[in-house]
Design an enzyme around this catalytic site. Structure first.
Site, PDB file in Angstrom:
ATOM      1  N   ASP A  13      61.569  88.208 141.123  1.00  0.00           N
ATOM      2  CA  ASP A  13      61.041  89.584 141.006  1.00  0.00           C
ATOM      3  C   ASP A  13      61.956  90.514 141.780  1.00  0.00           C
ATOM      4  O   ASP A  13      62.776  90.066 142.596  1.00  0.00           O
ATOM      5  CB  ASP A  13      59.616  89.653 141.586  1.00  0.00           C
ATOM      6  CG  ASP A  13      59.043  91.067 141.527  1.00  0.00           C
ATOM      7  OD1 ASP A  13      59.097  91.700 140.466  1.00  0.00           O
ATOM      8  OD2 ASP A  13      58.563  91.561 142.572  1.00  0.00           O
ATOM      9  N   TYR A  45      63.034  98.409 141.344  1.00  0.00           N
ATOM     10  CA  TYR A  45      63.851  98.456 140.125  1.00  0.00           C
ATOM     11  C   TYR A  45      63.374  99.598 139.207  1.00  0.00           C
ATOM     12  O   TYR A  45      64.129 100.068 138.368  1.00  0.00           O
ATOM     13  CB  TYR A  45      63.704  97.150 139.329  1.00  0.00           C
ATOM     14  CG  TYR A  45      64.522  95.970 139.819  1.00  0.00           C
ATOM     15  CD1 TYR A  45      65.194  95.989 141.046  1.00  0.00           C
ATOM     16  CD2 TYR A  45      64.617  94.811 139.035  1.00  0.00           C
ATOM     17  CE1 TYR A  45      65.931  94.886 141.463  1.00  0.00           C
ATOM     18  CE2 TYR A  45      65.367  93.718 139.445  1.00  0.00           C
ATOM     19  CZ  TYR A  45      66.009  93.761 140.662  1.00  0.00           C
ATOM     20  OH  TYR A  45      66.744  92.666 141.065  1.00  0.00           O
ATOM     21  N   GLY A  46      62.113  99.956 139.374  1.00  0.00           N
ATOM     22  CA  GLY A  46      61.440 100.843 138.419  1.00  0.00           C
ATOM     23  C   GLY A  46      62.075 102.195 138.195  1.00  0.00           C
ATOM     24  O   GLY A  46      61.887 102.811 137.155  1.00  0.00           O
ATOM     25  N   CYS A  76      58.502  89.849 136.745  1.00  0.00           N
ATOM     26  CA  CYS A  76      58.702  91.279 136.940  1.00  0.00           C
ATOM     27  C   CYS A  76      58.674  91.938 135.561  1.00  0.00           C
ATOM     28  O   CYS A  76      59.501  91.608 134.705  1.00  0.00           O
ATOM     29  CB  CYS A  76      60.060  91.489 137.618  1.00  0.00           C
ATOM     30  SG  CYS A  76      60.544  93.204 137.839  1.00  0.00           S
ATOM     31  N   CYS A 191      52.597  95.857 136.508  1.00  0.00           N
ATOM     32  CA  CYS A 191      53.671  95.615 137.488  1.00  0.00           C
ATOM     33  C   CYS A 191      53.137  94.547 138.423  1.00  0.00           C
ATOM     34  O   CYS A 191      51.973  94.616 138.855  1.00  0.00           O
ATOM     35  CB  CYS A 191      53.975  96.897 138.254  1.00  0.00           C
ATOM     36  SG  CYS A 191      55.026  96.634 139.718  1.00  0.00           S
ATOM     37  N   THR A 192      53.955  93.542 138.713  1.00  0.00           N
ATOM     38  CA  THR A 192      53.432  92.396 139.462  1.00  0.00           C
ATOM     39  C   THR A 192      53.150  92.709 140.935  1.00  0.00           C
ATOM     40  O   THR A 192      52.524  91.906 141.627  1.00  0.00           O
ATOM     41  CB  THR A 192      54.396  91.195 139.342  1.00  0.00           C
ATOM     42  OG1 THR A 192      55.715  91.610 139.729  1.00  0.00           O
ATOM     43  CG2 THR A 192      54.433  90.669 137.921  1.00  0.00           C
TER      44      THR A 192
HETATM   45  N1  DGL Z   1      57.252  93.990 140.261  1.00  0.00           N
HETATM   46  C1  DGL Z   1      57.964  94.726 139.300  1.00  0.00           C
HETATM   47  C2  DGL Z   1      57.294  94.813 137.957  1.00  0.00           C
HETATM   48  O1  DGL Z   1      56.517  93.955 137.626  1.00  0.00           O
HETATM   49  C3  DGL Z   1      58.688  95.936 139.617  1.00  0.00           C
HETATM   50  C4  DGL Z   1      58.772  96.780 140.564  1.00  0.00           C
HETATM   51  C5  DGL Z   1      59.945  97.609 140.900  1.00  0.00           C
HETATM   52  O2  DGL Z   1      60.828  97.065 141.542  1.00  0.00           O
HETATM   53  O3  DGL Z   1      59.937  98.795 140.562  1.00  0.00           O
HETATM   54  O4  DGL Z   1      57.545  95.705 137.203  1.00  0.00           O
END
Ligand code: DGL
Length: 265
Positions: A13, A45-46, A76, A191-192
């Site tokens: 993730d 990452y979003g 993720c 989102c996880t």
């Molecule tokens: N945990 C991630 C997801 O499921 C993302 C979060 C991120 O880094 O923005 O989308």
């Protein structure tokens, strides 16, 4: 690298969010060995361009492959929507399981209320999600009741170990307040990281609103794929869990085990 039934399953993730999926995997397949890689150094990452998310995802999968994993779970939603097709193409020999917002159960059980999809900007704007939303919603005739709700900032709270308290509650209230006067049928945690703030969301929207996340569906798919390839490890009762993280912050590993509900490593 060769792998066998005893080889670990790799989870990845952008940070600590995918631990919500790993937790479900440990519950359903405790005898398996697991390696988790959180890329907290590069989280979130979003808000990144899709191309960048794809590159980071490939790097993370390479890291897991170096550790000899027998399957990879992209735990993720953001990385899945940005890179799952390309990953499957490049690593065709390997079972690769992704996660996406659990829209299906939400739409199937939708009454007249709204369906709120909480996720990152990348996930909500990618083709994958939009195609899924359209096809499901058209079948059930509820497209106008689906509300995509980007929540930039929420991942950072979880990365900092803040999963409850006034600050988090205030943030979530700000996001959900526009809908609190209306009937909400369900909330999808796309989102996880978000399952770690599920309790606060539930307090805000009311216990009668169902809150759905994709972790169980993802783990069931992983199990199916392993069985199909005869890669299930059924020896012993309890496997190992090893956690890696790209961050230099030493507390992140302790936080990771805590989020997993494990006190000793
Ligand atoms: N945990 C991630 C997801 O499921 C993302 C979060 C991120 O880094 O923005 O989308």
């Amino acid at each position: 690298m060769k792998f066998s039934k005893e080889s670990p399953i790799g989870f990845f993730d952008s940070g600590v969010g995918g631990l919500s999926v790993l937790k479900k995997a440990i519950e359903l397949m405790p005898e398996e060995n697991y390696i988790y890689f959180g890329d907290s150094k590069n989280a979130p990452y979003g808000g990144r361009p899709t191309e960048e998310v794809r590159e980071l995802t490939f790097k993370a999968v390479e890291f897991l492959l170096q550790k000899g994993v027998k399957a990879v779970v992209v735990a993720c939603n953001t990385a899945t929507s940005a890179a799952i097709n390309e990953l499957r193409e490049k690593y065709a020999h390997l079972p690769i399981i992704g996660i996406e917002p659990a829209l299906k159960p939400a739409v199937k059980s939708c009454d007249s209320g709204k369906i709120i999809i909480m996720a990152t900007n990348v996930t909500l704007k990618e083709k994958k999600f939009n195609a899924l939303m359209k096809s499901l919603a058209e079948q059930e005739g509820c497209l106008n009741r689906i509300i995509p709700l980007p929540c930039p900032g929420l991942v950072e709270y979880v990365e900092n170990g803040k999963t409850e308290g006034e600050e988090v509650r205030g943030f979530l209230n700000g996001k959900l307040a526009p809908y609190l006067g209306e009937r909400i049928s369900s909330i999808v945690l796309g989102c996880t990281h978000y399952p770690f703030v599920r309790e606060t969301i539930s307090e805000l929207v009311g216990k009668e609103v169902q809150i759905i996340d994709g972790s169980e569906g993802t783990v069931r798919e992983l199990k199916r794929k392993l069985e199909e390839k005869e890669l299930r490890n059924l020896e012993g009762n309890k496997g190992n869990v090893i956690i890696y993280n790209s961050s230099e912050n030493e507390e992140i590993i302790a936080l990771s085990y805590k989020l997993l509900g494990m006190t000793n490593r």
